[in-house]
Design a protein around this motif. Structure first.
Motif, PDB file in Angstrom:
ATOM      1  N   GLN A   1       0.846  -1.189   0.000  1.00  0.00           N
ATOM      2  CA  GLN A   1       0.000   0.000   0.000  1.00  0.00           C
ATOM      3  C   GLN A   1       0.883   1.241   0.000  1.00  0.00           C
ATOM      4  O   GLN A   1       1.818   1.357   0.795  1.00  0.00           O
ATOM      5  N   VAL A   2       0.601   2.162  -0.934  1.00  0.00           N
ATOM      6  CA  VAL A   2       1.331   3.422  -0.999  1.00  0.00           C
ATOM      7  C   VAL A   2       0.327   4.569  -1.049  1.00  0.00           C
ATOM      8  O   VAL A   2      -0.814   4.387  -1.436  1.00  0.00           O
TER       9      VAL A   2
ATOM     10  N   THR B   1     -13.926   3.079 -13.252  1.00  0.00           N
ATOM     11  CA  THR B   1     -13.886   1.878 -12.414  1.00  0.00           C
ATOM     12  C   THR B   1     -14.089   2.232 -10.951  1.00  0.00           C
ATOM     13  O   THR B   1     -13.847   3.366 -10.547  1.00  0.00           O
ATOM     14  N   ASN B   2     -14.509   1.258 -10.175  1.00  0.00           N
ATOM     15  CA  ASN B   2     -14.640   1.446  -8.732  1.00  0.00           C
ATOM     16  C   ASN B   2     -13.322   1.197  -8.014  1.00  0.00           C
ATOM     17  O   ASN B   2     -13.217   1.436  -6.818  1.00  0.00           O
ATOM     18  N   ASP B   3     -12.313   0.697  -8.729  1.00  0.00           N
ATOM     19  CA  ASP B   3     -11.016   0.390  -8.125  1.00  0.00           C
ATOM     20  C   ASP B   3      -9.906   1.150  -8.852  1.00  0.00           C
ATOM     21  O   ASP B   3      -9.232   0.607  -9.727  1.00  0.00           O
ATOM     22  N   PRO B   4      -9.699   2.430  -8.499  1.00  0.00           N
ATOM     23  CA  PRO B   4      -8.673   3.229  -9.179  1.00  0.00           C
ATOM     24  C   PRO B   4      -7.270   2.643  -9.057  1.00  0.00           C
ATOM     25  O   PRO B   4      -6.439   2.869  -9.923  1.00  0.00           O
ATOM     26  N   SER B   5      -7.000   1.868  -8.019  1.00  0.00           N
ATOM     27  CA  SER B   5      -5.659   1.316  -7.851  1.00  0.00           C
ATOM     28  C   SER B   5      -5.292   0.379  -9.004  1.00  0.00           C
ATOM     29  O   SER B   5      -4.135   0.321  -9.417  1.00  0.00           O
ATOM     30  N   LYS B   6      -6.272  -0.336  -9.555  1.00  0.00           N
ATOM     31  CA  LYS B   6      -5.990  -1.232 -10.680  1.00  0.00           C
ATOM     32  C   LYS B   6      -5.606  -0.435 -11.924  1.00  0.00           C
ATOM     33  O   LYS B   6      -4.715  -0.833 -12.667  1.00  0.00           O
ATOM     34  N   VAL B   7      -6.269   0.695 -12.146  1.00  0.00           N
ATOM     35  CA  VAL B   7      -5.954   1.536 -13.293  1.00  0.00           C
ATOM     36  C   VAL B   7      -4.540   2.094 -13.154  1.00  0.00           C
ATOM     37  O   VAL B   7      -3.749   2.069 -14.093  1.00  0.00           O
ATOM     38  N   ILE B   8      -4.211   2.567 -11.964  1.00  0.00           N
ATOM     39  CA  ILE B   8      -2.889   3.138 -11.720  1.00  0.00           C
ATOM     40  C   ILE B   8      -1.813   2.060 -11.843  1.00  0.00           C
ATOM     41  O   ILE B   8      -0.765   2.275 -12.461  1.00  0.00           O
ATOM     42  N   GLU B   9      -2.074   0.885 -11.293  1.00  0.00           N
ATOM     43  CA  GLU B   9      -1.106  -0.212 -11.369  1.00  0.00           C
ATOM     44  C   GLU B   9      -0.865  -0.626 -12.818  1.00  0.00           C
ATOM     45  O   GLU B   9       0.278  -0.819 -13.247  1.00  0.00           O
ATOM     46  N   THR B  10      -1.924  -0.737 -13.607  1.00  0.00           N
ATOM     47  CA  THR B  10      -1.798  -1.115 -15.012  1.00  0.00           C
ATOM     48  C   THR B  10      -1.015  -0.056 -15.785  1.00  0.00           C
ATOM     49  O   THR B  10      -0.149  -0.389 -16.597  1.00  0.00           O
ATOM     50  N   ALA B  11      -1.291   1.209 -15.524  1.00  0.00           N
ATOM     51  CA  ALA B  11      -0.585   2.292 -16.210  1.00  0.00           C
ATOM     52  C   ALA B  11       0.904   2.264 -15.883  1.00  0.00           C
ATOM     53  O   ALA B  11       1.744   2.453 -16.768  1.00  0.00           O
TER      54      ALA B  11
ATOM     55  N   TRP C   1       3.965   1.629 -18.496  1.00  0.00           N
ATOM     56  CA  TRP C   1       5.022   2.634 -18.591  1.00  0.00           C
ATOM     57  C   TRP C   1       6.400   1.990 -18.396  1.00  0.00           C
ATOM     58  O   TRP C   1       7.333   2.281 -19.128  1.00  0.00           O
ATOM     59  N   LEU C   2       6.510   1.089 -17.417  1.00  0.00           N
ATOM     60  CA  LEU C   2       7.794   0.431 -17.164  1.00  0.00           C
ATOM     61  C   LEU C   2       8.201  -0.479 -18.320  1.00  0.00           C
ATOM     62  O   LEU C   2       9.389  -0.640 -18.600  1.00  0.00           O
TER      63      LEU C   2
END
Length: 75
Positions: free
Chosen positions: A16-17, A33-43, A47-48
């Motif tokens: 968790q960050v 989405t109801n889970d923004p963390s998944k969108v951020i993680e995928t992005a 990117w990496l």
């Protein structure tokens, strides 16, 4: 502090960050989405890996061939 509690993840490899985002950006993500963390993680993963989408705003422009000097157009 009065931070909302986040339910623990099922997976033990998640960390968790805390991230500060523009409120308008977060609203756009929540609209998707109801889970923004998944969108951020995928992005971040994309990117990496250096993956790019064709509809990105920062596309590399193709260079046109050089224009001949004046007077050499009809040679």
């Amino acid at each position: 502090m009065n931070e909302p509690t986040i339910p623990p993840q099922n997976s033990a490899d998640k960390v968790q960050v805390s991230v500060r985002l523009d409120s308008e950006l977060l609203d756009q993500i929540k609209h998707l989405t109801n889970d923004p963390s998944k969108v951020i993680e995928t992005a971040i993963r994309q990117w990496l890996r250096g993956e790019r989408r064709e509809d990105e705003l920062a596309l590399t422009l193709r260079r046109n061939p050089p224009v001949p000097p004046r007077g050499e157009w009809n040679d």
